[in-house]
Write a protein that holds these residues in place. Structure first.
Motif, PDB file in Angstrom:
ATOM      1  N   GLU A 142      -9.359  10.043   7.803  1.00 24.87           N
ATOM      2  CA  GLU A 142      -8.082   9.599   7.094  1.00 24.87           C
ATOM      3  C   GLU A 142      -9.307   8.878   5.787  1.00 24.87           C
ATOM      4  O   GLU A 142     -10.770   8.546   6.684  1.00 24.87           O
ATOM      5  CB  GLU A 142      -7.313   8.483   8.323  1.00 24.87           C
ATOM      6  CG  GLU A 142      -7.128   7.470   8.280  1.00 24.87           C
ATOM      7  CD  GLU A 142      -6.075   6.269   8.706  1.00 24.87           C
ATOM      8  OE1 GLU A 142      -6.367   6.211   9.585  1.00 24.87           O
ATOM      9  OE2 GLU A 142      -5.526   5.319   8.117  1.00 24.87           O
ATOM     10  N   GLY A 143      -9.006   8.101   4.995  1.00 27.63           N
ATOM     11  CA  GLY A 143      -9.373   7.511   4.389  1.00 27.63           C
ATOM     12  C   GLY A 143      -8.947   7.454   2.943  1.00 27.63           C
ATOM     13  O   GLY A 143      -8.228   7.869   2.587  1.00 27.63           O
ATOM     14  N   LEU A 144      -9.091   6.637   1.781  1.00 30.10           N
ATOM     15  CA  LEU A 144      -9.564   6.036   0.522  1.00 30.10           C
ATOM     16  C   LEU A 144      -8.532   8.073  -0.437  1.00 30.10           C
ATOM     17  O   LEU A 144      -9.458   8.684   0.439  1.00 30.10           O
ATOM     18  CB  LEU A 144     -10.121   5.888  -0.404  1.00 30.10           C
ATOM     19  CG  LEU A 144     -10.460   4.208   0.442  1.00 30.10           C
ATOM     20  CD1 LEU A 144     -12.148   3.593  -0.128  1.00 30.10           C
ATOM     21  CD2 LEU A 144      -9.352   3.483   0.260  1.00 30.10           C
TER      22      LEU A 144
ATOM     23  N   GLU B 218       0.853  -1.058   0.040  1.00 28.80           N
ATOM     24  CA  GLU B 218      -0.313  -0.073  -0.178  1.00 28.80           C
ATOM     25  C   GLU B 218       0.349   1.563   0.296  1.00 28.80           C
ATOM     26  O   GLU B 218       2.212   1.310   0.425  1.00 28.80           O
ATOM     27  CB  GLU B 218      -0.796   0.069   1.278  1.00 28.80           C
ATOM     28  CG  GLU B 218      -2.093   0.919   1.098  1.00 28.80           C
ATOM     29  CD  GLU B 218      -2.748   1.484   3.118  1.00 28.80           C
ATOM     30  OE1 GLU B 218      -4.274   1.460   3.136  1.00 28.80           O
ATOM     31  OE2 GLU B 218      -1.809   1.108   3.982  1.00 28.80           O
ATOM     32  N   VAL B 219       0.403   2.402  -0.588  1.00 22.68           N
ATOM     33  CA  VAL B 219       0.534   3.334  -0.389  1.00 22.68           C
ATOM     34  C   VAL B 219      -0.126   4.703   0.409  1.00 22.68           C
ATOM     35  O   VAL B 219      -1.262   4.738   0.497  1.00 22.68           O
ATOM     36  CB  VAL B 219       0.860   4.344  -1.475  1.00 22.68           C
ATOM     37  CG1 VAL B 219       1.419   5.572  -1.915  1.00 22.68           C
ATOM     38  CG2 VAL B 219       2.106   3.092  -2.735  1.00 22.68           C
ATOM     39  N   LEU B 220       0.805   4.734   1.640  1.00 20.73           N
ATOM     40  CA  LEU B 220      -0.092   5.932   2.862  1.00 20.73           C
ATOM     41  C   LEU B 220       0.231   7.127   1.915  1.00 20.73           C
ATOM     42  O   LEU B 220       2.140   7.387   2.681  1.00 20.73           O
ATOM     43  CB  LEU B 220       0.115   5.356   3.934  1.00 20.73           C
ATOM     44  CG  LEU B 220      -0.285   6.446   4.601  1.00 20.73           C
ATOM     45  CD1 LEU B 220      -1.910   6.137   4.856  1.00 20.73           C
ATOM     46  CD2 LEU B 220      -0.468   5.901   6.420  1.00 20.73           C
ATOM     47  N   GLY B 221      -0.165   8.425   1.798  1.00 22.84           N
ATOM     48  CA  GLY B 221      -0.014   9.871   1.939  1.00 22.84           C
ATOM     49  C   GLY B 221      -0.523  10.238   3.330  1.00 22.84           C
ATOM     50  O   GLY B 221      -1.898  10.356   3.360  1.00 22.84           O
TER      51      GLY B 221
ATOM     52  N   ILE C 254       4.175   8.540   2.057  1.00 23.37           N
ATOM     53  CA  ILE C 254       5.495   9.224   1.580  1.00 23.37           C
ATOM     54  C   ILE C 254       3.830  11.243   1.974  1.00 23.37           C
ATOM     55  O   ILE C 254       2.984  11.106   2.493  1.00 23.37           O
ATOM     56  CB  ILE C 254       4.663   9.455  -0.441  1.00 23.37           C
ATOM     57  CG1 ILE C 254       4.863  11.146  -0.473  1.00 23.37           C
ATOM     58  CG2 ILE C 254       2.881   9.595  -0.247  1.00 23.37           C
ATOM     59  CD1 ILE C 254       5.186  11.119  -2.363  1.00 23.37           C
ATOM     60  N   VAL C 255       4.790  12.088   2.853  1.00 19.15           N
ATOM     61  CA  VAL C 255       4.663  12.796   3.153  1.00 19.15           C
ATOM     62  C   VAL C 255       4.715  13.711   2.732  1.00 19.15           C
ATOM     63  O   VAL C 255       6.363  14.228   1.676  1.00 19.15           O
ATOM     64  CB  VAL C 255       5.266  13.155   4.392  1.00 19.15           C
ATOM     65  CG1 VAL C 255       5.213  14.673   4.406  1.00 19.15           C
ATOM     66  CG2 VAL C 255       5.073  12.639   5.667  1.00 19.15           C
ATOM     67  N   SER C 256       3.846  15.054   1.824  1.00 22.78           N
ATOM     68  CA  SER C 256       3.886  15.771   1.283  1.00 22.78           C
ATOM     69  C   SER C 256       2.947  17.102   1.636  1.00 22.78           C
ATOM     70  O   SER C 256       1.814  16.719   1.701  1.00 22.78           O
ATOM     71  CB  SER C 256       3.908  15.429  -0.633  1.00 22.78           C
ATOM     72  OG  SER C 256       3.855  16.662  -0.877  1.00 22.78           O
TER      73      SER C 256
ATOM     74  N   ARG D 226      -4.475   5.488   0.211  1.00 21.11           N
ATOM     75  CA  ARG D 226      -4.942   5.460   1.707  1.00 21.11           C
ATOM     76  C   ARG D 226      -4.516   7.292   2.214  1.00 21.11           C
ATOM     77  O   ARG D 226      -2.701   8.092   1.863  1.00 21.11           O
ATOM     78  CB  ARG D 226      -5.152   4.985   2.870  1.00 21.11           C
ATOM     79  CG  ARG D 226      -6.100   4.375   2.552  1.00 21.11           C
ATOM     80  CD  ARG D 226      -6.512   3.691   3.864  1.00 21.11           C
ATOM     81  NE  ARG D 226      -5.043   2.930   4.322  1.00 21.11           N
ATOM     82  CZ  ARG D 226      -4.355   3.223   5.404  1.00 21.11           C
ATOM     83  NH1 ARG D 226      -5.023   3.748   6.309  1.00 21.11           N
ATOM     84  NH2 ARG D 226      -3.898   2.574   5.677  1.00 21.11           N
ATOM     85  N   VAL D 227      -5.300   8.438   2.594  1.00 21.83           N
ATOM     86  CA  VAL D 227      -5.183   9.893   2.990  1.00 21.83           C
ATOM     87  C   VAL D 227      -5.010   9.448   4.366  1.00 21.83           C
ATOM     88  O   VAL D 227      -6.539   9.487   4.696  1.00 21.83           O
ATOM     89  CB  VAL D 227      -5.010  10.877   2.389  1.00 21.83           C
ATOM     90  CG1 VAL D 227      -4.564  11.759   3.019  1.00 21.83           C
ATOM     91  CG2 VAL D 227      -4.500  10.343   0.885  1.00 21.83           C
TER      92      VAL D 227
END
Length: 275
Positions: A252-254, A53-56, A226-228, A240-241
């Motif tokens: 938090e969510g998709l 997964e990629v969590l932002g 990834i933090v941005s 997800r973010v």
């Protein structure tokens, strides 16, 4: 087809919901709190990331997102909290590890790309030598193997191999980020952390770096955080973010849910400002 892709197809979704996951999370953090004097950097923060997964993580400057990323990289210890990675032979709260144990774990299992390349690279050493340094920490001693694996990692990050012995100080910002990326993935870590990886780069260079990250994630199913502050980067990369404000997670969510139907007033403000 990966487990992640199977769930996407079965659900008819272009983004994966964590509720659809049947595997346990790779990363679990709970009740993370950190103060610097009277300043609350993190307060009772929890985070979960699933394999592949990629969590932002988004939020304004001072929201705590980069502090949380440093916790994930074991660069700091919270005042309270628990951090676990579901990896073979690893158990217990990672914050209990000593300095040497943390260094070995991060060298082998956690890669990081910093916003400022000076934090991740030896600017006066060859780019290939920077990658080889990570391999040396993990125990590789053969010069031929070091050279070969550094070359493979630089190639995977789409760095021009004709310049693999150039010093980072001689390279553009985009090329420096590729050297950082090569160093981070050289040992195929379980977790890749990215702290504002495109900040300060020209738009065209940002796009190239993001394309490289997306290809690596697709081809290797690397788990990423990834933090941005750039919502466009998060929308491009994340499944997800997490939205942070003043050291707390406010929503938090998709990724599509957060961008199309934000619930918290602060998230609405961020999204509408971007639009």
């Amino acid at each position: 087809m990966t487990l992640q892709q199977t769930h996407i197809v079965a659900a008819g979704l272009d983004r994966m919901s964590p509720q659809l996951m049947t595997t346990p999370p790779l990363l679990t953090m709970t009740t993370i709190s950190r103060r610097f004097g009277d300043v609350i950097a993190l307060e009772d923060v929890a985070a979960t990331v699933y394999p592949g997964e990629v969590l932002g993580i988004v939020g304004e400057s001072g929201s705590g997102k980069s502090t949380l990323l440093r916790m994930m990289n074991l660069e700091d210890t919270p005042d309270a909290g628990d951090y676990r990675l579901a990896l073979p032979g690893l158990s217990g709260n990672l914050f209990a590890l000593d300095r040497f144990q943390r260094r070995m774990l991060c060298a082998r299992q956690i890669g990081i790309v910093y916003q400022n390349p000076h934090l991740g690279l030896l600017m006066g050493h060859a780019s290939s030598g920077n990658v080889a340094e990570r391999l040396l920490i993990a125990g590789e001693r053969s010069f031929a193997a070091l050279r070969g694996r550094a070359r493979e990692a630089l190639d995977a990050s789409e760095f021009p191999l004709a310049r693999m012995d150039a010093r980072p100080s001689e390279l553009s910002g985009g090329m420096q980020q590729r050297v950082q990326l090569a160093k981070a993935i050289a040992l195929e870590p379980a977790l890749l952390l990215l702290d504002e990886p495109t900040t300060g780069l020209d738009v065209s260079v940002q796009a190239l770096v993001l394309d490289t990250l997306k290809r690596l994630q697709r081809d290797r199913a690397i788990t990423m955080v990834i933090v941005s502050h750039d919502l466009g980067v998060i929308r491009t990369m994340a499944d997800r973010v997490m939205v942070m404000r003043r050291g707390r997670v406010v929503e938090e969510g998709l990724v599509d849910q957060i961008f199309q139907d934000p619930q918290h007033a602060y998230t609405q403000q961020l999204v509408h400002a971007k639009l």
